[in-house]
Structure formats: structure tokens, C-alpha cells
Write a protein that holds these residues in place. Structure first.
Motif, PDB file in Angstrom:
ATOM      1  N   VAL A 133       0.854  -1.199   0.000  1.00 21.28           N
ATOM      2  CA  VAL A 133       0.000   0.000   0.000  1.00 21.28           C
ATOM      3  C   VAL A 133       0.887   1.246   0.000  1.00 21.28           C
ATOM      4  O   VAL A 133       1.678   1.448   0.931  1.00 21.28           O
ATOM      5  N   GLY A 134       0.728   2.073  -1.033  1.00 24.46           N
ATOM      6  CA  GLY A 134       1.604   3.241  -1.198  1.00 24.46           C
ATOM      7  C   GLY A 134       2.901   2.789  -1.846  1.00 24.46           C
ATOM      8  O   GLY A 134       3.987   2.965  -1.321  1.00 24.46           O
ATOM      9  N   THR A 135       2.778   2.221  -3.032  1.00 21.98           N
ATOM     10  CA  THR A 135       3.927   1.493  -3.615  1.00 21.98           C
ATOM     11  C   THR A 135       5.034   2.404  -4.143  1.00 21.98           C
ATOM     12  O   THR A 135       6.183   1.995  -4.235  1.00 21.98           O
ATOM     13  N   GLY A 136       4.710   3.637  -4.533  1.00 21.27           N
ATOM     14  CA  GLY A 136       5.752   4.546  -5.048  1.00 21.27           C
ATOM     15  C   GLY A 136       6.471   3.938  -6.241  1.00 21.27           C
ATOM     16  O   GLY A 136       5.852   3.569  -7.244  1.00 21.27           O
ATOM     17  N   SER A 137       7.784   3.773  -6.127  1.00 16.80           N
ATOM     18  CA  SER A 137       8.589   3.179  -7.212  1.00 16.80           C
ATOM     19  C   SER A 137       8.313   1.693  -7.393  1.00 16.80           C
ATOM     20  O   SER A 137       8.839   1.084  -8.325  1.00 16.80           O
ATOM     21  N   GLY A 138       7.542   1.109  -6.485  1.00 14.19           N
ATOM     22  CA  GLY A 138       7.271  -0.331  -6.549  1.00 14.19           C
ATOM     23  C   GLY A 138       8.317  -1.146  -5.807  1.00 14.19           C
ATOM     24  O   GLY A 138       8.322  -2.385  -5.881  1.00 14.19           O
ATOM     25  N   ALA A 139       9.184  -0.478  -5.075  1.00 15.80           N
ATOM     26  CA  ALA A 139      10.334  -1.165  -4.466  1.00 15.80           C
ATOM     27  C   ALA A 139       9.912  -2.377  -3.620  1.00 15.80           C
ATOM     28  O   ALA A 139      10.497  -3.458  -3.741  1.00 15.80           O
ATOM     29  N   ILE A 140       8.896  -2.193  -2.782  1.00 15.38           N
ATOM     30  CA  ILE A 140       8.507  -3.297  -1.890  1.00 15.38           C
ATOM     31  C   ILE A 140       7.864  -4.422  -2.698  1.00 15.38           C
ATOM     32  O   ILE A 140       8.281  -5.592  -2.621  1.00 15.38           O
ATOM     33  N   ALA A 141       6.856  -4.067  -3.489  1.00 20.10           N
ATOM     34  CA  ALA A 141       6.103  -5.097  -4.240  1.00 20.10           C
ATOM     35  C   ALA A 141       7.020  -5.882  -5.162  1.00 20.10           C
ATOM     36  O   ALA A 141       6.964  -7.120  -5.223  1.00 20.10           O
ATOM     37  N   ILE A 142       7.865  -5.173  -5.873  1.00 20.54           N
ATOM     38  CA  ILE A 142       8.714  -5.828  -6.878  1.00 20.54           C
ATOM     39  C   ILE A 142       9.782  -6.686  -6.197  1.00 20.54           C
ATOM     40  O   ILE A 142      10.076  -7.799  -6.628  1.00 20.54           O
ATOM     41  N   THR A 143      10.331  -6.199  -5.105  1.00 21.59           N
ATOM     42  CA  THR A 143      11.333  -7.000  -4.392  1.00 21.59           C
ATOM     43  C   THR A 143      10.701  -8.277  -3.850  1.00 21.59           C
ATOM     44  O   THR A 143      11.288  -9.363  -3.951  1.00 21.59           O
ATOM     45  N   LEU A 144       9.490  -8.159  -3.304  1.00 24.56           N
ATOM     46  CA  LEU A 144       8.822  -9.361  -2.793  1.00 24.56           C
ATOM     47  C   LEU A 144       8.591 -10.355  -3.941  1.00 24.56           C
ATOM     48  O   LEU A 144       8.808 -11.557  -3.788  1.00 24.56           O
ATOM     49  N   LEU A 163       2.558   5.264 -10.187  1.00 22.55           N
ATOM     50  CA  LEU A 163       2.275   3.933 -10.730  1.00 22.55           C
ATOM     51  C   LEU A 163       2.946   3.714 -12.092  1.00 22.55           C
ATOM     52  O   LEU A 163       3.329   2.596 -12.419  1.00 22.55           O
ATOM     53  N   GLN A 164       3.112   4.794 -12.858  1.00 22.36           N
ATOM     54  CA  GLN A 164       3.838   4.650 -14.139  1.00 22.36           C
ATOM     55  C   GLN A 164       5.269   4.182 -13.869  1.00 22.36           C
ATOM     56  O   GLN A 164       5.805   3.314 -14.540  1.00 22.36           O
ATOM     57  N   VAL A 165       5.893   4.773 -12.865  1.00 20.28           N
ATOM     58  CA  VAL A 165       7.271   4.400 -12.520  1.00 20.28           C
ATOM     59  C   VAL A 165       7.298   2.950 -12.019  1.00 20.28           C
ATOM     60  O   VAL A 165       8.146   2.150 -12.432  1.00 20.28           O
ATOM     61  N   ALA A 166       6.349   2.619 -11.159  1.00 22.32           N
ATOM     62  CA  ALA A 166       6.328   1.269 -10.580  1.00 22.32           C
ATOM     63  C   ALA A 166       6.129   0.212 -11.660  1.00 22.32           C
ATOM     64  O   ALA A 166       6.793  -0.837 -11.649  1.00 22.32           O
ATOM     65  N   ARG A 167       5.243   0.492 -12.603  1.00 21.66           N
ATOM     66  CA  ARG A 167       5.004  -0.473 -13.702  1.00 21.66           C
ATOM     67  C   ARG A 167       6.287  -0.691 -14.513  1.00 21.66           C
ATOM     68  O   ARG A 167       6.627  -1.815 -14.867  1.00 21.66           O
ATOM     69  N   ALA A 168       6.990   0.405 -14.780  1.00 23.42           N
ATOM     70  CA  ALA A 168       8.234   0.289 -15.555  1.00 23.42           C
ATOM     71  C   ALA A 168       9.261  -0.528 -14.769  1.00 23.42           C
ATOM     72  O   ALA A 168       9.992  -1.354 -15.345  1.00 23.42           O
ATOM     73  N   ASN A 169       9.300  -0.339 -13.467  1.00 27.67           N
ATOM     74  CA  ASN A 169      10.250  -1.116 -12.652  1.00 27.67           C
ATOM     75  C   ASN A 169       9.870  -2.600 -12.620  1.00 27.67           C
ATOM     76  O   ASN A 169      10.748  -3.467 -12.623  1.00 27.67           O
ATOM     77  N   ALA A 170       8.570  -2.876 -12.590  1.00 29.31           N
ATOM     78  CA  ALA A 170       8.150  -4.292 -12.603  1.00 29.31           C
ATOM     79  C   ALA A 170       8.575  -4.948 -13.912  1.00 29.31           C
ATOM     80  O   ALA A 170       9.049  -6.093 -13.925  1.00 29.31           O
ATOM     81  N   ALA A 171       8.426  -4.218 -15.021  1.00 34.11           N
ATOM     82  CA  ALA A 171       8.837  -4.772 -16.322  1.00 34.11           C
ATOM     83  C   ALA A 171      10.349  -4.989 -16.333  1.00 34.11           C
ATOM     84  O   ALA A 171      10.841  -6.035 -16.767  1.00 34.11           O
ATOM     85  N   LYS A 172      11.067  -4.003 -15.810  1.00 38.02           N
ATOM     86  CA  LYS A 172      12.537  -4.106 -15.785  1.00 38.02           C
ATOM     87  C   LYS A 172      12.990  -5.357 -15.021  1.00 38.02           C
ATOM     88  O   LYS A 172      13.944  -6.022 -15.404  1.00 38.02           O
ATOM     89  N   HIS A 173      12.293  -5.656 -13.942  1.00 40.47           N
ATOM     90  CA  HIS A 173      12.692  -6.812 -13.123  1.00 40.47           C
ATOM     91  C   HIS A 173      11.893  -8.075 -13.469  1.00 40.47           C
ATOM     92  O   HIS A 173      11.946  -9.068 -12.740  1.00 40.47           O
ATOM     93  N   MET A 174      11.144  -7.992 -14.562  1.00 40.59           N
ATOM     94  CA  MET A 174      10.460  -9.151 -15.139  1.00 40.59           C
ATOM     95  C   MET A 174       9.490  -9.829 -14.163  1.00 40.59           C
ATOM     96  O   MET A 174       9.458 -11.062 -14.051  1.00 40.59           O
ATOM     97  N   VAL A 175       8.733  -9.000 -13.443  1.00 46.25           N
ATOM     98  CA  VAL A 175       7.726  -9.569 -12.544  1.00 46.25           C
ATOM     99  C   VAL A 175       6.336  -8.993 -12.839  1.00 46.25           C
ATOM    100  O   VAL A 175       5.435  -9.083 -11.999  1.00 46.25           O
ATOM    101  N   SER A 176       6.172  -8.426 -14.033  1.00 42.76           N
ATOM    102  CA  SER A 176       4.869  -7.804 -14.353  1.00 42.76           C
ATOM    103  C   SER A 176       3.725  -8.828 -14.316  1.00 42.76           C
ATOM    104  O   SER A 176       2.573  -8.461 -14.124  1.00 42.76           O
ATOM    105  N   ASP A 177       4.054 -10.105 -14.513  1.00 40.32           N
ATOM    106  CA  ASP A 177       2.996 -11.126 -14.477  1.00 40.32           C
ATOM    107  C   ASP A 177       2.534 -11.420 -13.049  1.00 40.32           C
ATOM    108  O   ASP A 177       1.478 -12.014 -12.855  1.00 40.32           O
ATOM    109  N   ARG A 178       3.313 -11.016 -12.050  1.00 38.96           N
ATOM    110  CA  ARG A 178       2.930 -11.329 -10.659  1.00 38.96           C
ATOM    111  C   ARG A 178       2.723 -10.088  -9.790  1.00 38.96           C
ATOM    112  O   ARG A 178       2.457 -10.199  -8.597  1.00 38.96           O
ATOM    113  N   VAL A 179       2.891  -8.921 -10.382  1.00 40.32           N
ATOM    114  CA  VAL A 179       2.597  -7.683  -9.640  1.00 40.32           C
ATOM    115  C   VAL A 179       1.583  -6.894 -10.446  1.00 40.32           C
ATOM    116  O   VAL A 179       1.831  -6.569 -11.611  1.00 40.32           O
TER     117      VAL A 179
END
Ligand SMILES: C[S@@+](CC[C@H](N)C(=O)[O-])C[C@H]1O[C@@H](n2cnc3c(N)ncnc32)[C@H](O)[C@@H]1O
Length: 300
Positions: A133-144, A163-179
Motif C-alpha cells: 500500500v503506497g507502492t511509489g517506485s514499486g520497491a517493496i512489491a517488486i522486491t517481494l 504507478l507509471q514508474v512502478a510499472r516500468a520497474n516491474a517490467a525491468k525486473h520481469m515480474v509484471s505477471d505477478r505484480v
């Protein structure tokens, strides 16, 4: 017009430029000037650490000199280096950051560490569902998602730009299918039961924001800092909402500010639905993470 340093940097090799940058940062009162100078020179010369230190006598190319000047000018205006370089390290991974999101902090790595420690103990540990909750860059969600291969995370933020930044970070770390990402106010829009909720919500009392360092108060998003008059406006609401979404035995993990942990832990332990409330310290010895678990049987 930002100051220019072409003459000063002209003909300097990497080592002398490093020294020049470190001195200017130091004179400007920037902590860790030497470390920042190293990061700047490594970034500009595109050299990994081993090569960088072996090539200190190399002359800077004209475009590299220009780049150092630009970075130095912005940094002397107190813009955080992470925004200038568009990069922050979190839990050993590189995240894109810019003025749309808070720069993830080492304290938040501790929050992630505690979620990971308790992951085997979650109600459905085989394939848990979590909220950030309050993901910002997505650091917590993507790391998990990177650390727990079967986890599904829903990352929430009120800010579409974050959320635009967080989505890009999820793609970068290849977890867009699970976040997945949802723009919402706290957890009001979530309709499913989850095993854990993690949150690093804004917790700075409004009146304290002007007293923060210029790097924070002038550059980081206000919406990522401002926790209302007490600092706890959002965290209090989340503590009330969380039991509606957590499965029995589910966990809540909250990062809080200095001097806030006892109050937040009290809010939770006063309500019998919560058990195992705990407060964990960060590396500076500050009570930083509040953890609580929903009781197994929630008869009401
Ligand atoms: C302190 S930042 C944390 C960012 C990231 N989780 C981290 O730890 O680096 C808080 C985030 O919460 C978001 N936020 C603020 N109020 C919110 C609300 N009512 N609902 C959802 N997100 C909110 C902000 O936009 C910001 O991205």
C-alpha cells in the motif's frame, strides 16, 4: 543559470575530476561527498568499479566532462543524486526513480526483510497474495515478487504518476505477471482476501516537512511524505481497514517514523482482532517496523 566548470575540468583526468567534484560537494555541506563523487564518475565513464579504479589516470572525454558539469550543477542545487542519475539501489536491485516517486530507503529494506522472514508462516505460504500500500517506485512489491517466486502482489498508490514508474520497474525486473497495479486510496478498492499487507505510507507530520533536508523537502513528492498533522493519518486508517482484507493468521507490516511505533503498536494491540504485535528496530536503533497478526478465529 547553473554554474559551469568547463575551465576547471578542462584536461583533468578521472582522479583529479573526482577530487574536484568531492571537494565541491563537501564545501556545499553534502554528506558522503567522496562516495557521491565516486558514483558520479563511475556513472559518467560507464565503468564498473574494478575498471574504474584501474583507469584513474585516463583523461575525461569532452562529453564526459560536460556530463559531470551537468550532474554537479544539479547536485549543488540539492537535487538528490538518485533523481539526477534516475537510479536507486533497493535490496540489491536497481530501480528507476525520478521526481514522481520517493527514493526507496534502507529502512524499507528492513520491512521487506521481515516480510520475507515470515513468508513461510503466511496463511497460504505456497502461493501467497500480498498488498503493497503506497507502492511509489514499486520497491517493496517488486522486491517481494523477485524474492518469493510464487507470490502475487497487488501494488496500490493514489498517484497515477508513481504507478507509471512502478510499472516500468516491474517490467525491468520481469515480474509484471505477478505484480498488478491499482490506483486507489489505501485499500478501499480491493475486494480480495490477502495473506499479508505491507505499507510504507507517508508518515511525516505536516509541520515537520519544511525542517527536512532540502533534498527531501524540495524534491521528493509531497504526497509521499505528508502523513497529516500527527503523521499517522493514513496509517491509522489502514490499521482500521486491514482486518477486512486479511485472512485469518494474515500479517500486517508497517513502516513508521521515529517516535511513532509505540502509538501504532498500541492502536493494534488495543483491538482484540490483532495478536503478536511486535516492534522492530532499524540499524540506527530506531523503532521502525510494526508487525501484527490477525487472530486465527475472528469470531465477532
Ligand atoms: C513514503 S512513499 C513510499 C513509497 C515506496 N513504498 C517506498 O517504500 O519507497 C508513500 C507512497 O504512498 C502513496 N500514497 C499517499 N497517500 C496514499 C493513499 N491515500 N492511498 C494510496 N497511496 C498513497 C504516495 O503517493 C507514495 O507513493
Amino acid at each position: 543559470m547553473p554554474p559551469r566548470y568547463s575551465k576547471l575540468l578542462h584536461c583533468l583526468n578521472i582522479q583529479a575530476t573526482w577530487q574536484f567534484v568531492a571537494e565541491r560537494l563537501n564545501q556545499a555541506g553534502i554528506d558522503d561527498a567522496s562516495r557521491e563523487a565516486t558514483i558520479v564518475l563511475q556513472h559518467v565513464t560507464h565503468q564498473p568499479p574494478a575498471e574504474f579504479f584501474a583507469n584513474l589516470q585516463r583523461m575525461l572525454l569532452p562529453e564526459e566532462r560536460e556530463h559531470v558539469e551537468q550532474i554537479l550543477s544539479r547536485r549543488l542545487e540539492r537535487e538528490p543524486l538518485q533523481y539526477i542519475l534516475k537510479s536507486a539501489c533497493f535490496y540489491g536491485r536497481d530501480f528507476h526513480v525520478d521526481a514522481r516517486v520517493l527514493i526507496p530507503r534502507p529502512e524499507t529494506e528492513l520491512l521487506v526483510e521481515h516480510v520475507l522472514t515470515r513468508a513461510p508462516d503466511l496463511p497460504y505460504a505456497v502461493a501467497p497474495r500480498m498488498l503493497d500500500v503506497g507502492t511509489g517506485s514499486g520497491a517493496i512489491a517488486i522486491t517481494l515478487a523477485c524474492e518469493l517466486e510464487n507470490v502475487q502482489v497487488v501494488a496500490i498508490d493514489r498517484s497515477a504518476a508513481a504507478l507509471q514508474v512502478a510499472r516500468a520497474n516491474a517490467a525491468k525486473h520481469m515480474v509484471s505477471d505477478r505484480v498488478s497495479f491499482i490506483q486507489a486510496d489505501l485499500i478501499s478498492a480491493i475486494g480480495m482476501q490477502v495473506d499479508a499487507i505491507a505499507a510504507n505510507l507517508p508518515y511525516i507530520p505536516t509541520a515537520d516537512i519544511p525542517g527536512l533536508s532540502a533534498e527531501v523537502s524540495s524534491f521528493e513528492p509531497r504526497a509521499a511524505l505528508d502523513g497529516g498533522a500527527s503523521g499517522l493519518d493514513l496509517i491509522r486508517v489502514l490499521c482500521l481497514q486491514a482486518p477486512t482484507l486479511l485472512k485469518p493468521d494474515g500479517w500486517l507490516f508497517l513502516e513508521v517514523g521515529q517516535h511513532q511505533a509505540a502509538e501504532v503498536a498500541g492502536l493494534l494491540s488495543d483491538v482484540p482482532i490483532w495478536t503478536a504485535t511486535d516492534v522492530l528496530r532499524d540499524l540506527r536503533g530506531i523503532d521502525r517496523i510494526v508487525v501484527a497478526r490477525i487472530r486465527r478465529h475472528t469470531a465477532q
